[in-house]
Design a protein around this motif. Structure first.
Motif, PDB file in Angstrom:
ATOM      1  N   ILE A 277       0.837  -1.195   0.000  1.00 27.73           N
ATOM      2  CA  ILE A 277       0.000   0.000   0.000  1.00 27.73           C
ATOM      3  C   ILE A 277       0.874   1.247   0.000  1.00 27.73           C
ATOM      4  O   ILE A 277       1.718   1.432   0.871  1.00 27.73           O
ATOM      5  N   ASN A 278       0.678   2.099  -0.995  1.00 32.10           N
ATOM      6  CA  ASN A 278       1.511   3.278  -1.169  1.00 32.10           C
ATOM      7  C   ASN A 278       0.703   4.349  -1.900  1.00 32.10           C
ATOM      8  O   ASN A 278      -0.418   4.093  -2.349  1.00 32.10           O
ATOM      9  N   PRO A 279       1.233   5.564  -2.005  1.00 29.20           N
ATOM     10  CA  PRO A 279       0.443   6.641  -2.642  1.00 29.20           C
ATOM     11  C   PRO A 279      -0.026   6.323  -4.052  1.00 29.20           C
ATOM     12  O   PRO A 279      -1.079   6.797  -4.475  1.00 29.20           O
ATOM     13  N   GLU A 280       0.734   5.508  -4.770  1.00 28.60           N
ATOM     14  CA  GLU A 280       0.315   5.180  -6.131  1.00 28.60           C
ATOM     15  C   GLU A 280      -0.912   4.272  -6.134  1.00 28.60           C
ATOM     16  O   GLU A 280      -1.757   4.350  -7.025  1.00 28.60           O
ATOM     17  N   THR A 281      -1.030   3.423  -5.122  1.00 26.86           N
ATOM     18  CA  THR A 281      -2.148   2.478  -5.083  1.00 26.86           C
ATOM     19  C   THR A 281      -3.333   2.990  -4.267  1.00 26.86           C
ATOM     20  O   THR A 281      -4.486   2.736  -4.619  1.00 26.86           O
ATOM     21  N   GLU A 282      -3.071   3.690  -3.162  1.00 19.50           N
ATOM     22  CA  GLU A 282      -4.174   4.111  -2.293  1.00 19.50           C
ATOM     23  C   GLU A 282      -4.050   5.547  -1.803  1.00 19.50           C
ATOM     24  O   GLU A 282      -4.798   5.967  -0.928  1.00 19.50           O
ATOM     25  N   GLY A 283      -3.089   6.287  -2.306  1.00 21.02           N
ATOM     26  CA  GLY A 283      -2.979   7.683  -1.929  1.00 21.02           C
ATOM     27  C   GLY A 283      -2.200   7.940  -0.664  1.00 21.02           C
ATOM     28  O   GLY A 283      -2.015   9.095  -0.270  1.00 21.02           O
ATOM     29  N   SER A 284      -1.747   6.890   0.014  1.00 22.72           N
ATOM     30  CA  SER A 284      -0.995   7.059   1.254  1.00 22.72           C
ATOM     31  C   SER A 284      -0.252   5.771   1.565  1.00 22.72           C
ATOM     32  O   SER A 284      -0.465   4.737   0.925  1.00 22.72           O
ATOM     33  N   PHE A 285       0.631   5.857   2.547  1.00 24.52           N
ATOM     34  CA  PHE A 285       1.294   4.672   3.078  1.00 24.52           C
ATOM     35  C   PHE A 285       0.530   4.186   4.306  1.00 24.52           C
ATOM     36  O   PHE A 285      -0.053   4.991   5.041  1.00 24.52           O
ATOM     37  N   HIS A 286       0.564   2.883   4.534  1.00 22.81           N
ATOM     38  CA  HIS A 286       0.034   2.326   5.773  1.00 22.81           C
ATOM     39  C   HIS A 286       1.210   2.019   6.682  1.00 22.81           C
ATOM     40  O   HIS A 286       2.101   1.252   6.314  1.00 22.81           O
ATOM     41  N   ILE A 287       1.205   2.608   7.870  1.00 24.54           N
ATOM     42  CA  ILE A 287       2.268   2.433   8.845  1.00 24.54           C
ATOM     43  C   ILE A 287       1.750   1.549   9.966  1.00 24.54           C
ATOM     44  O   ILE A 287       0.661   1.791  10.497  1.00 24.54           O
ATOM     45  N   TYR A 288       2.515   0.533  10.344  1.00 26.30           N
ATOM     46  CA  TYR A 288       2.115  -0.372  11.420  1.00 26.30           C
ATOM     47  C   TYR A 288       2.805  -0.008  12.729  1.00 26.30           C
ATOM     48  O   TYR A 288       3.994   0.300  12.749  1.00 26.30           O
ATOM     49  N   ASP A 289       2.047  -0.124  13.812  1.00 24.73           N
ATOM     50  CA  ASP A 289       2.639  -0.079  15.137  1.00 24.73           C
ATOM     51  C   ASP A 289       3.343  -1.417  15.349  1.00 24.73           C
ATOM     52  O   ASP A 289       2.687  -2.469  15.341  1.00 24.73           O
ATOM     53  N   PRO A 290       4.667  -1.423  15.545  1.00 28.53           N
ATOM     54  CA  PRO A 290       5.367  -2.706  15.699  1.00 28.53           C
ATOM     55  C   PRO A 290       5.070  -3.407  17.011  1.00 28.53           C
ATOM     56  O   PRO A 290       5.445  -4.575  17.182  1.00 28.53           O
ATOM     57  N   TYR A 291       4.418  -2.721  17.936  1.00 30.12           N
ATOM     58  CA  TYR A 291       4.106  -3.319  19.235  1.00 30.12           C
ATOM     59  C   TYR A 291       2.607  -3.543  19.362  1.00 30.12           C
ATOM     60  O   TYR A 291       1.806  -2.687  19.004  1.00 30.12           O
ATOM     61  N   THR A 292       2.232  -4.700  19.895  1.00 31.75           N
ATOM     62  CA  THR A 292       0.823  -5.051  19.992  1.00 31.75           C
ATOM     63  C   THR A 292       0.232  -4.696  21.338  1.00 31.75           C
ATOM     64  O   THR A 292      -0.979  -4.768  21.521  1.00 31.75           O
TER      65      THR A 292
END
Length: 442
Positions: A277-292
């Protein structure tokens, strides 16, 4: 949904399955957050603090990542195939399952690690099972995920008639996946259990959302660590000694890797981005919280174990991920970017989606301003569907990417079509010893 056959006269292996709904007395605290029903590799969802687990009659839960496993039966003992796992309770079989349907690759990795890969005949999501690490273990093999029949349609409906034809011995999956993800009713799930095969699984990859069902007990149930899964499946398949050896090796290797993590002041800041997922595909990046927020989930376990310094800490608003554009990425400006699910997306529906994301970032005038791009600190990330084998390799991989002075440098290129071979002298855990355990030679 298609009409479901109800002919029990043709039962074969099913006849030896005795299903009991014996649950441990522990329950978990209430969940916080949205539904998990859309949590595929292309989405970011919610996590919540861990529940407390109460021990079940046939296994000893672990406080962290260790567990005391059952000893191998002596020649004078009767071989048993019995194990207990919430939410389904105790399952007692007359023989080890020979035909198994797994979920999205986690259970397949656990079974492969126990030397049971040849029992896999179908899967809910075979495309999510990354098998590239098995090539690094001498003598270890697993079926090609593409060879496994898919038991759900592209629009996430259960292929009920096909399951009757397939006639598996076991659904190695949490039955509540079938209710929450695929829309089965409790009555339909009970029909699958009673007429085809029992369920044996527990959804602990990530936090279960508010809409998560709790069949058959009707109450929330505990999460399990990877070693706790290994012990339970080892008992059910009649290989408790192998499960014990595997857990001992696994926990020892993780302890060694965790001991190498440098002090926090010496660690780089990291952005964990969705690989596709990136700006070319959805207009933004998806960032994950590495901690649950708790220890008993395995989807992002390597980030916890490697003590990732999150460049976006405090930006998630209680969710497990967030969306940012290039400006937001530049504001955080992580030293390192790891593309989560990267191993899956190198070949996704015939397209190298990871390469597309990386090249788009390198070609962007804004992306070129990122420290990680300028210093070529962009790395392929692991799959969230990781049992003991995949998790060991992915933890070592991340250690090398983030802390080369402690682990040795990661030799792979982020957009390479193949994972690199690590020279023997730079391997953090013993491949041959792990392979011997998997194949039964250890």
């Amino acid at each position: 949904m298609a009409d479901e056959p109800n002919d029990e006269a043709g039962s074969t292996r099913r006849e030896y399955l005795l299903y009991g709904a014996v649950l441990g007395s522990g329950v978990v605290a209430g969940c916080v957050g949205g539904s998990d029903a859309t949590d595929t590799p292309g989405s970011a969802t919610t996590d919540t603090p861990a529940p407390t687990e109460t021990a079940t009659p046939t296994a000893t839960p672990s406080a962290d990542e260790t567990e005391t496993a059952t000893e191998t039966p002596t020649p004078t003992e009767t071989q048993t195939y019995s194990a207990t796992m919430a939410p389904v309770g105790t399952l007692e079989l007359d023989a080890a399952p020979e035909r198994v349907v797994d979920g999205w690759g986690f259970e397949a990795d656990v079974l492969t690690a126990l030397g049971q890969a040849d029992t896999l005949v179908a899967s809910e999501g075979p495309q999510f099972w990354f098998t590239g690490f098995y090539d690094k273990l001498p003598g270890v093999s697993a079926p090609d995920p593409d060879s496994l029949d898919k038991v759900v349609t592209d629009d996430w409906a259960v292929r009920t008639e096909f399951l009757y034809e397939l006639d598996p011995d076991l659904f190695a999956s949490d039955p509540n996946r079938y209710l929450t993800y695929y829309g089965l009713s409790e009555e339909e799930a009970a029909e699958l259990r009673d007429n085809i095969a029992p369920f044996f699984g527990n959804a602990s990859r990530r936090k279960r959302g508010d809409g998560w069902s709790t069949w058959p007990a009707g109450e929330e149930y505990p999460y399990y660590t990877i070693p706790e899964y290994v012990s339970r499946y080892g008992d059910l398949f009649g290989v408790p000694g192998r499960a014990s050896a595997l857990n001992e090796f696994y926990t020892g290797a993780l302890e060694e890797m965790r001991s190498r993590v440098p002090a926090e002041s010496e660690r780089p800041s990291v952005g964990v981005l969705n690989a596709m997922i990136n700006p070319e595909t959805e207009g933004s990046f998806h960032i994950y919280d590495p901690y649950t927020g708790f220890e008993k989930t395995h989807g992002k376990k390597q980030y916890r174990d490697m003590g990732v310094v999150d460049a976006f800490e405090g930006e998630y608003g209680g969710e497990s991920g967030t969306k940012v554009d290039y400006e937001g990425l530049l504001d955080a400006d992580p030293d390192v970017i790891v593309f989560h699910f990267g191993v899956n997306y190198r070949d996704w529906n015939g397209e190298d989606a990871l390469r597309k994301t990386v090249e788009g970032m390198r070609d962007s005038s804004l992306g070129q301003q990122l420290t990680a791009v300028q210093n070529d600190e962009l790395y392929v990330g692991g799959s969230a569907y990781q049992g003991p084998i995949i998790n060991l390799f992915q933890t070592e991989m991340l250690g090398k990417q983030l802390y080369p002075e402690a682990f040795g440098e990661w030799p792979g290129k982020v957009a390479s079509g193949k994972l690199p071979d690590i020279p023997a002298e730079e391997q953090v855990f013993d491949r041959q010893r792990l392979a011997d355990i998997v194949t039964g030679d250890g």
